[in-house]
Design an enzyme around this catalytic site. Structure first.
Site, PDB file in Angstrom:
ATOM      1  CG  ASP A   1      -1.616  -1.257   1.370  1.00  0.00           C
ATOM      2  OD1 ASP A   1      -2.141  -1.686   0.354  1.00  0.00           O
ATOM      3  OD2 ASP A   1      -1.582  -1.999   2.227  1.00  0.00           O
TER       4      ASP A   1
ATOM      5  N   GLY B   1       0.488   2.271  -7.373  1.00  0.00           N
ATOM      6  CA  GLY B   1      -0.498   2.072  -8.557  1.00  0.00           C
ATOM      7  C   GLY B   1      -0.492   3.330  -8.999  1.00  0.00           C
TER       8      GLY B   1
ATOM      9  CG  HIS C   1      -4.154   1.217  -7.630  1.00  0.00           C
ATOM     10  ND1 HIS C   1      -3.845   2.565  -7.100  1.00  0.00           N
ATOM     11  CD2 HIS C   1      -4.252   1.623  -9.030  1.00  0.00           C
ATOM     12  CE1 HIS C   1      -3.922   3.378  -8.252  1.00  0.00           C
ATOM     13  NE2 HIS C   1      -3.972   2.925  -9.122  1.00  0.00           N
TER      14      HIS C   1
ATOM     15  CB  THR D   1      -8.058  -5.903  -0.588  1.00  0.00           C
ATOM     16  OG1 THR D   1      -7.153  -5.709  -1.934  1.00  0.00           O
ATOM     17  CG2 THR D   1      -8.521  -7.521  -1.152  1.00  0.00           C
ATOM     18  CB  THR D   2      -9.378  -6.634   3.733  1.00  0.00           C
ATOM     19  OG1 THR D   2      -8.287  -5.873   4.114  1.00  0.00           O
ATOM     20  CG2 THR D   2      -8.957  -7.844   3.060  1.00  0.00           C
TER      21      THR D   2
ATOM     22  NE  ARG E   1      -7.161  -7.012   6.420  1.00  0.00           N
ATOM     23  CZ  ARG E   1      -6.250  -7.978   6.560  1.00  0.00           C
ATOM     24  NH1 ARG E   1      -6.177  -8.986   7.618  1.00  0.00           N
ATOM     25  NH2 ARG E   1      -5.700  -8.328   5.236  1.00  0.00           N
ATOM     26  N   PRO E   2      -8.339  -1.296   9.005  1.00  0.00           N
ATOM     27  CG  PRO E   2      -8.739  -0.781  11.315  1.00  0.00           C
ATOM     28  CD  PRO E   2      -9.327  -1.709  10.018  1.00  0.00           C
TER      29      PRO E   2
ATOM     30  CG  ASP F   1       1.074  15.150   1.389  1.00  0.00           C
ATOM     31  OD1 ASP F   1       1.360  14.059   1.247  1.00  0.00           O
ATOM     32  OD2 ASP F   1      -0.299  15.221   1.378  1.00  0.00           O
TER      33      ASP F   1
END
Ligand code: IMP
Length: 457
Positions: free
Chosen positions: A21, A25, A54, A330-331, A333-334, A363
């Site tokens: 993550d 992408g 993404h 995708t999930t 989740r945090p 940033d």
């Protein structure tokens, strides 16, 4: 491994440099747009499957979440390839192509090719993985997309591959269902009734064998025409220097089966080295000119059950999570948030054959909070190195150094490298020096055009 003395021009591989993550992408999207100005572009994805995620945002505000398709699928002049070492879920892919077509108002501008040797990851794998989670299994953090069982089929020498569905090999698919039925039954559950995740979000039952097979045939009616033996075509493209190559790696080196924080790792080779096996020896890692690791500039994120030595205290983690929207694509989740971890990053750069860094989220910084970076690990007062082992990492103490931070706005408004505040420039030099690779690009804000190419860092 066969290696050319001179890397091929116009070839760039983009890897996640930390725990996923990192914004690969977006970087790929940007590079693909640039490269199509020079001629045809091949965007080759070689690993993972529906576990990646993404989101592409259109100027109309419409958002499409891509998991198996590279985002360059919206860019005219590109051919996107789903390569041999991927594990492909046909139902999700069919749905993804249909959503992408809708967003592109009917026809996708890119050509999609699927290597007939790509392995299948099916609802059977998802069901088995979810049942395994009820046991004492290292896969508890997985995305639930059946990735590890699909790769395990290859190790056990009974995978289903795309070519088994074109033409449809009924006997082989039935045999596959029977095997997973036995696996799941052995663990005390009923395969047909197992609920598995789908692309649209509503879980569905795997269904009885006949239902499962009919669904798979329906999915393939959309996908058949994309499935090919791509070797000769790929060889021609690679030998033609007019064609640019972008390699889109999924997940990240910290999630690699061998180099990541085992056991909460994914099952594929997340480094550029995996491209060699996916292309059956055509493309060696050092043939690729730019081997980029993308990392978040000021922190790392991680989703799963792994515990990182630099996990942040929740107050700051929560602030970053909300400001930078750190929730799984995708999930949902945090994501866990951690301080930059140089011992781990240095290791990932070395084993990943990386020669360049790109930093996203530059940033994300708070002027009153210095940027903390773990510069080494210690055990009982002695320096130790990163090792790909959760049990070992639980024993290390991170030693931090703090650097001066900057105002978000100062970075977001920078139009050139020189406009960056001094603290940001110092930070970049510190990262490049300590990690031993140059930084070629940073992203300075959430908008597509908010990035800076860097010189001499
Ligand atoms: P799997 O790939 O579903 O087997 O999951 C293995 C581990 O990798 C889990 O901790 C997942 O959360 C993590 N993971 C897999 N894909 C991604 C990704 O695209 N981004 C972040 N984490 C991921």
């Amino acid at each position: 491994m066969a290696q050319n003395a001179t890397p091929r021009p116009r070839s760039i591989a983009i890897c996640g440099g930390a725990f996923g993550d990192e914004g690969k992408g977006r970087v790929i999207d940007m590079l693909a747009h640039e490269l199509t100005q020079l001629g045809p572009v091949v965007v080759y994805r070689d690993n993972g499957g529906a576990n990646a995620g993404h989101t592409v945002e259109f100027s109309s505000g419409q958002r499409v979440a891509l998991h198996q398709l590279p985002s360059a699928v919206f860019i005219p002049g590109t051919t996107v390839v789903l390569g041999k070492e991927m594990v492909i879920h046909p139902a999700d892919l069919q749905e993804e192509i249909s959503q992408a077509k809708q967003a592109a108002e009917g026809t996708l501008p890119a050509t999609i090719l699927i290597d007939e040797m790509a392995t299948l990851s099916l609802d059977t794998h998802r069901a088995f993985e979810s049942v395994l989670k009820t046991w004492e299994s290292g896969g508890k953090g997985s995305t639930g997309r059946g990735i590890a069982p699909a790769y395990a089929d290859v190790l056990l020498r009974h995978p289903l591959r795309m070519r088994d569905l074109v033409p449809f090999n009924q006997a082989k698919v039935e045999q596959h269902y029977n095997l997973y039925n036995a696996h799941v039954m052995g663990l005390g559950q009923n395969l047909a009734q197992c609920q598995v995740p789908t692309l649209v979000g509503t879980p569905r039952e795997v269904g009885e064998k006949a239902v499962f097979i009919t669904r798979l045939k329906e999915n393939m009616s959309e996908l058949n025409s994309h499935v090919q033996d791509i070797r000769a075509w790929l060889t021609d493209q690679w030998r033609n220097n007019e064609t640019s190559f972008l390699f889109e790696k999924a997940q990240a080196i910290g999630l690699d089966l061998r180099w990541g924080v085992y056991p909460d790792v994914t099952a594929s080779d997340t480094t550029v080295n995996g491209i060699y096996s996916a292309t059956e020896g055509l493309i060696a890692p050092t043939d690729i000119k730019s081997r980029v690791a993308v990392i978040k500039a000021t922190y790392m994120s991680s989703v799963g059950t792994r515990k990182l030595p630099t996990d942040m205290e929740e107050t700051l983690a929560n602030r970053i999570r909300e400001d930078a929207h750190e929730y799984g694509a995708t999930t949902k989740r945090p994501r866990g948030i951690a301080y930059l971890d140089f011992p781990a990053l240095k290791y990932f750069i070395r084993v990943g054959n990386i020669n360049q860094l790109m930093l996203t989220h530059m940033d994300v910084s708070y002027p009153e909070v210095p940027i903390r970076i773990c510069v080494r690990y210690e055990v009982e007062g002695k320096e130790v190195q990163y090792r790909p082992d959760q049990e070992f990492l639980n024993t290390v103490t991170p030693i931090y150094q703090e650097l001066k931070s900057w105002e978000t706005q100062e970075v977001q408004s920078a139009k050139t490298q020189q406009d960056l505040p001094e603290s940001a420039q110092n930070f970049l030099k510190f990262v490049a020096k300590n990690l031993g690779v140059k930084i070629s690009l940073i992203t300075t804000g959430p908008q597509r055009q908010q990035f800076l190419k860097l010189m001499n860092i």
